[in-house]
Each structure stands twice: as C-alpha cells, then as structure tokens.
Write a protein that holds these residues in place. Structure first.
Motif, PDB file in Angstrom:
ATOM      1  N   SER A 172     -53.512  -0.416  10.573  1.00 20.13           N
ATOM      2  CA  SER A 172     -54.052  -1.744  10.242  1.00 20.13           C
ATOM      3  C   SER A 172     -55.557  -1.702  10.538  1.00 20.13           C
ATOM      4  CB  SER A 172     -53.375  -2.817  11.094  1.00 20.13           C
ATOM      5  OG  SER A 172     -53.728  -2.653  12.455  1.00 20.13           O
ATOM      6  N   ALA A 173     -56.241  -2.812  10.247  1.00 18.34           N
ATOM      7  CA  ALA A 173     -57.706  -2.814  10.334  1.00 18.34           C
ATOM      8  C   ALA A 173     -58.235  -3.362  11.655  1.00 18.34           C
ATOM      9  CB  ALA A 173     -58.278  -3.637   9.191  1.00 18.34           C
ATOM     10  N   ASN A 174     -59.477  -2.954  11.986  1.00 17.27           N
ATOM     11  CA  ASN A 174     -60.275  -3.700  12.960  1.00 17.27           C
ATOM     12  C   ASN A 174     -60.605  -5.014  12.264  1.00 17.27           C
ATOM     13  OD1 ASN A 174     -60.793  -1.469  14.897  1.00 17.27           O
ATOM     14  ND2 ASN A 174     -61.908  -0.585  13.182  1.00 17.27           N
ATOM     15  N   VAL A 175     -60.273  -6.130  12.881  1.00 12.68           N
ATOM     16  CA  VAL A 175     -60.477  -7.427  12.222  1.00 12.68           C
ATOM     17  C   VAL A 175     -61.540  -8.205  12.983  1.00 12.68           C
ATOM     18  CG1 VAL A 175     -59.377  -9.609  11.578  1.00 12.68           C
ATOM     19  CG2 VAL A 175     -58.107  -7.470  11.388  1.00 12.68           C
ATOM     20  N   ASP A 176     -62.772  -8.167  12.501  1.00 13.91           N
ATOM     21  CA  ASP A 176     -63.864  -8.826  13.209  1.00 13.91           C
ATOM     22  C   ASP A 176     -64.387 -10.014  12.418  1.00 13.91           C
ATOM     23  OD1 ASP A 176     -63.713  -6.856  15.244  1.00 13.91           O
ATOM     24  OD2 ASP A 176     -64.799  -5.471  13.950  1.00 13.91           O
ATOM     25  N   ARG A 177     -64.861 -11.007  13.140  1.00 17.91           N
ATOM     26  CA  ARG A 177     -65.392 -12.218  12.507  1.00 17.91           C
ATOM     27  C   ARG A 177     -66.899 -12.234  12.694  1.00 17.91           C
ATOM     28  NH1 ARG A 177     -66.253 -17.611  13.850  1.00 17.91           N
ATOM     29  NH2 ARG A 177     -65.657 -17.400  16.036  1.00 17.91           N
ATOM     30  N   ILE A 178     -67.617 -12.692  11.663  1.00 24.42           N
ATOM     31  CA  ILE A 178     -69.070 -12.771  11.809  1.00 24.42           C
ATOM     32  C   ILE A 178     -69.580 -14.174  11.483  1.00 24.42           C
ATOM     33  CG2 ILE A 178     -69.630 -10.341  11.394  1.00 24.42           C
ATOM     34  CD1 ILE A 178     -70.160 -11.092   8.446  1.00 24.42           C
ATOM     35  N   GLU A 179     -70.669 -14.525  12.124  1.00 23.37           N
ATOM     36  CA  GLU A 179     -71.398 -15.746  11.789  1.00 23.37           C
ATOM     37  C   GLU A 179     -72.866 -15.350  11.634  1.00 23.37           C
ATOM     38  OE1 GLU A 179     -68.812 -18.881  14.532  1.00 23.37           O
ATOM     39  OE2 GLU A 179     -70.943 -18.554  14.970  1.00 23.37           O
ATOM     40  N   ARG A 257     -66.471   1.100  12.327  1.00 27.62           N
ATOM     41  CA  ARG A 257     -66.669  -0.274  12.796  1.00 27.62           C
ATOM     42  C   ARG A 257     -68.075  -0.437  13.377  1.00 27.62           C
ATOM     43  NH1 ARG A 257     -62.881  -2.821  17.610  1.00 27.62           N
ATOM     44  NH2 ARG A 257     -62.786  -4.962  16.848  1.00 27.62           N
ATOM     45  N   LEU A 258     -68.476   0.515  14.223  1.00 30.92           N
ATOM     46  CA  LEU A 258     -69.780   0.442  14.873  1.00 30.92           C
ATOM     47  C   LEU A 258     -70.903   0.607  13.845  1.00 30.92           C
ATOM     48  CD1 LEU A 258     -71.325   0.263  17.543  1.00 30.92           C
ATOM     49  CD2 LEU A 258     -71.226   2.764  17.681  1.00 30.92           C
ATOM     50  N   LYS A 259     -70.727   1.537  12.921  1.00 30.36           N
ATOM     51  CA  LYS A 259     -71.746   1.800  11.907  1.00 30.36           C
ATOM     52  C   LYS A 259     -71.977   0.553  11.042  1.00 30.36           C
ATOM     53  CE  LYS A 259     -73.055   5.532   8.844  1.00 30.36           C
ATOM     54  NZ  LYS A 259     -72.642   6.683   8.062  1.00 30.36           N
ATOM     55  N   VAL A 260     -70.893  -0.086  10.634  1.00 29.23           N
ATOM     56  CA  VAL A 260     -71.000  -1.283   9.794  1.00 29.23           C
ATOM     57  C   VAL A 260     -71.673  -2.408  10.567  1.00 29.23           C
ATOM     58  CG1 VAL A 260     -69.670  -3.084   8.603  1.00 29.23           C
ATOM     59  CG2 VAL A 260     -69.040  -0.678   8.319  1.00 29.23           C
ATOM     60  N   LYS A 261     -71.338  -2.535  11.830  1.00 28.36           N
ATOM     61  CA  LYS A 261     -71.931  -3.588  12.657  1.00 28.36           C
ATOM     62  C   LYS A 261     -73.445  -3.416  12.733  1.00 28.36           C
ATOM     63  CE  LYS A 261     -71.465  -5.595  17.293  1.00 28.36           C
ATOM     64  NZ  LYS A 261     -70.747  -5.518  18.564  1.00 28.36           N
ATOM     65  N   GLN A 262     -73.878  -2.171  12.965  1.00 26.59           N
ATOM     66  CA  GLN A 262     -75.321  -1.897  13.077  1.00 26.59           C
ATOM     67  C   GLN A 262     -76.040  -2.161  11.757  1.00 26.59           C
ATOM     68  OE1 GLN A 262     -74.903   2.092  14.472  1.00 26.59           O
ATOM     69  NE2 GLN A 262     -75.080   1.556  16.631  1.00 26.59           N
ATOM     70  N   PHE A 284     -67.911 -11.273  16.435  1.00 32.03           N
ATOM     71  CA  PHE A 284     -66.799 -11.544  17.358  1.00 32.03           C
ATOM     72  C   PHE A 284     -65.708 -10.494  17.125  1.00 32.03           C
ATOM     73  CE2 PHE A 284     -69.009 -15.416  16.227  1.00 32.03           C
ATOM     74  CZ  PHE A 284     -69.307 -15.961  17.468  1.00 32.03           C
ATOM     75  N   ASP A 285     -65.514  -9.642  18.124  1.00 32.83           N
ATOM     76  CA  ASP A 285     -64.485  -8.604  18.016  1.00 32.83           C
ATOM     77  C   ASP A 285     -63.103  -9.223  17.892  1.00 32.83           C
ATOM     78  OD1 ASP A 285     -66.110  -6.432  18.173  1.00 32.83           O
ATOM     79  OD2 ASP A 285     -65.789  -6.053  20.311  1.00 32.83           O
ATOM     80  N   GLY A 286     -62.366  -8.835  16.864  1.00 31.32           N
ATOM     81  CA  GLY A 286     -60.952  -9.211  16.781  1.00 31.32           C
ATOM     82  C   GLY A 286     -60.124  -8.033  17.236  1.00 31.32           C
ATOM     83  N   PRO A 287     -58.833  -8.018  16.918  1.00 26.21           N
ATOM     84  CA  PRO A 287     -58.011  -6.883  17.340  1.00 26.21           C
ATOM     85  C   PRO A 287     -58.501  -5.600  16.691  1.00 26.21           C
ATOM     86  CG  PRO A 287     -56.809  -8.281  15.814  1.00 26.21           C
ATOM     87  CD  PRO A 287     -58.082  -9.003  16.154  1.00 26.21           C
ATOM     88  N   PRO A 288     -58.429  -4.496  17.421  1.00 24.39           N
ATOM     89  CA  PRO A 288     -58.811  -3.214  16.823  1.00 24.39           C
ATOM     90  C   PRO A 288     -57.741  -2.762  15.837  1.00 24.39           C
ATOM     91  CG  PRO A 288     -57.912  -2.895  19.035  1.00 24.39           C
ATOM     92  CD  PRO A 288     -57.945  -4.376  18.792  1.00 24.39           C
TER      93      PRO A 288
END
Ligand SMILES: [Zn+2]
Ligand SMILES: [Zn+2]
Length: 379
Positions: A172-179, A257-262, A284-288
């Motif tokens: 499944s995916a790392n599910v992160d929320r952004i604002e 995940r880290l690369k996309v965040k940066q 906002f980190d969601g479940p990994p």
C-alpha cells in the motif's frame, strides 16, 4: 466444529453490518465482540483500549498476532440487501464487518484446539483504521508487546471468493496530506500590476507539480500528487491576497517519499519567490506504506494453496492502510482475499459475497496454527 461456528459468525456479520459505527466510536461493536469472546472463554487482555478488543488463545512463546479492523465509514448505504445499515449516514463500506467476523470465527476454531497450539495467538480487533489512528493507539497501549510476527487481511472486491493475493515489498502507499498557503498582494482586478496575484501563482505551482512524477522520479516509481482543494478570492473584481490549497501525496517507498517531499517544497517556494510572493508547504505524515516480508508472504501463499485458494500476484495500490504501522515493529504480511463485490470499496453499494466468510475463517485459523509452528522452528 466449523459447522457449529458458521451460524454464529454469520449472525455476527449481519449484526455488525446492520449496526456500523464510525472510527473511535465502536462502543457497541466492542461490547458485542467482548461478549462473543467471553462466551467462548477466550482470554481478554485489559490494556485500556478505548474501543476495540485484544485477546489471546494458547500459552507461552512464540506469539503470533492476527489483526482485523472493526470501524465503518460516514456513507449512506444504498444497497438493497436485507441486512442494510440501520444507521443513516454510517455504513460498513470497506468490509471491516467481514474482517471482524472472520477473525472471530478463526478465534472460535483456534479455541477448540487450544491445547494443541504451539504458542499464543493474539487477536487484535482494532478500531479506527479509516482515520489511521487505531493501529497507533494499539501500539501505544502495548498490543504488540511480546509478539513475534503479525498477519492481517483485507477483502478485495475485484477478486473472486476463491482468490488470494499478496506480494513481497510495498503493498500500500505512504499516504501524506499537504497544505499550501500562497501569500501575495491584493489589488483591483483592473490593475494587476499593483498587486501580486496568488491565483496565477497557484495555478503555475499546480502545473509544475505534475512534473514530479514525470521528471523527478523514474517512470517505474509510482507517485501521485493530487491537489484537491484550491481556495482564493471573494468576488469578481478583486485580486485576493492569499490562496489556500490542500491535497495528497502517494508514494510506495521511504526514499521516493522523501524525494517527492523535497521537490514539492522546492517547487512551491521557488515559484512563489520568483513571482514576488511567499508560499509555505505544510506536510502531514500519514501511515507509511505496507512493506511485506517475503518470508511471510510465501508462507501465506503456501497455506492459501493448501486451503484451495488460487494465489494471485498483487499490484501495489496507492491507497493507505494503517496495518503498515505494525510492520514497522514486527515481521509479517498483509494479504487480500476476494470478496467479489460489483462495487468498489467505499462505494455506497459495496457488498461482500458472504460465501467467502467460512473459507476465510478456516484459512485464518490455519495461518495462525501453522504460523506458530513456523515461528517455533526458527527460534
Ligand atoms: Zn476503507
Ligand atoms: Zn478497509
């Protein structure tokens, strides 16, 4: 034994489906589960869970945990089945009622052969999967203490009831929320040169974000960035001062995940800066992502074949599943069993094929029984 358990479990399923409860509000569900466990003399562990139940069968080491989620969704059920939800706006649209009763059925079968078990089976009836808080709560209260490995199951409406699917690695995916907030300078719509227009900047940012999946990561790495909310302005002739955006980022591995965040942070801040505005990304980190262990996937597949399931190769999905938190602490695997629904998970007409229940009960019980032997051999 299976014959005696089937009607009880069928009854539990119908009851849970008729009476769904939202995440962290599973009070009646919890009472029902406790009474089913007590009726069978299954030991309940009092760890202080607000909702949900943790119980054990067998004794001593090793300890294998089986997890089922128990919560429902804020959806108005539109199926025309006879056991439709009696609560308006709440529905078991993800099949967690099924997961719960399958685990209870397996518990009853395991209890009947308790003296033959080669260790302890811990049962996690976990609340609040849908808002991704339940697994963390269970870990916090010590549900994993002493556990050597963990297995979990979710139904899959796209598979037939005779099919089982899993895969080693990401499931499944790392599910992160952004604002994102863009702060420009408001102005008269006829004199844009007097202001800094955050709406134009916001749309440039949205376009540039699309290059993350196409230019920043390999074509073989799955990345989704979706902006799902864009708010700015009050009327037709004023350029507003700010724009607010919201969205989600889905990836499969910690590195991507880290690369996309940066990259996202860089795009947001630099595009705004180049146009004289300020922008802030809040992440906002969601479940990994679930990272399944090959050894346990092989084991689940082997037992599935023995139980008559057809084993299917699984393509990783970009949905989230908070079972991932358990696999950060323990070896184990997450698998799918077919529920053959014409409608997708979270659809108001989603309905599992109930013929899958007893085969799944038998399979889960076998996984637990054989899993203990597997653990004992490698101690
Ligand atoms: Zn769900
Ligand atoms: Zn679910």
């Amino acid at each position: 034994m299976t014959n005696a358990v089937a009607p009880l479990i069928e009854q539990l399923f119908l009851d849970l489906h008729r009476n769904p409860e939202l995440s962290n509000q599973e009070f009646e569900t919890t009472k029902k589960l406790r009474s089913y466990l007590e009726k069978a003399n299954i030991r309940i562990l009092e760890l202080g869970a607000k909702t949900g139940v943790i119980a054990e069968i067998g004794s001593g080491k090793p300890v294998l945990a089986l997890r089922a989620d128990i919560d429902a969704l804020p959806i108005d059920e539109q199926s025309d089945c006879q056991y439709r939800s009696t609560k308006q706006g709440v529905m078991h649209a993800c099949g967690h009622d099924l997961h719960t009763c399958v685990l209870m059925g397996a518990a009853y079968l395991l209890k009947a052969k308790e003296s033959h078990l080669k260790g302890t089976v811990r049962l996690l009836f976990q609340p609040a999967e849908e808002n991704f808080s339940g697994a963390l709560h269970f870990i916090e209260i010590g549900a994993l203490n002493g556990v050597d490995a963990i297995l979990g199951m979710h139904n899959n409406p796209n598979l037939s009831i005779t099919q089982m699917a899993s895969r080693a690695g990401p499931f499944s995916a790392n599910v992160d929320r952004i604002e994102i907030t863009i702060k420009g300078v408001g102005a008269h719509a006829a004199r844009p040169e007097a202001g800094i227009d955050p709406i134009v900047i916001g749309s440039q940012i949205i376009s540039a974000i699309q290059t993350i999946s196409s230019r920043t990561v390999s074509g073989l790495d799955a990345v989704v960035v979706s902006i799902t909310k864009f708010l700015g302005g009050n009327t037709w002739n004023v350029i507003p001062e700010t724009v607010e955006m919201e969205g989600t980022v889905r990836t499969l591995t910690p590195e991507i995940r880290l690369k996309v965040k940066q990259q996202l942070k860089s795009i947001v801040e630099n595009i705004a800066l180049s146009m004289g505005a300020n922008a802030e990304l809040r992440w906002f980190d969601g479940p990994p992502s679930i990272i399944n262990m090959a050894k346990w996937v092989d084991f689940c597949q082997k037992i599935a074949e023995q139980e008559g399931y057809e084993v299917i190769d699984f393509q990783p999905q970009l949905g989230g599943e908070d079972f991932a938190h358990y696999l950060h602490h323990l070896p184990g695997a997450f698998i799918n069993l077919g529920s053959q629904s014409p409608y997708a998970l979270h659809h108001p007409k989603f309905l599992v094929n109930r013929d899958m229940i007893m085969p799944a009960v038998n399979y889960l019980a076998k996984l637990a029984e054989q899993g203990l032997i597997e653990l004992a051999q490698h101690r």
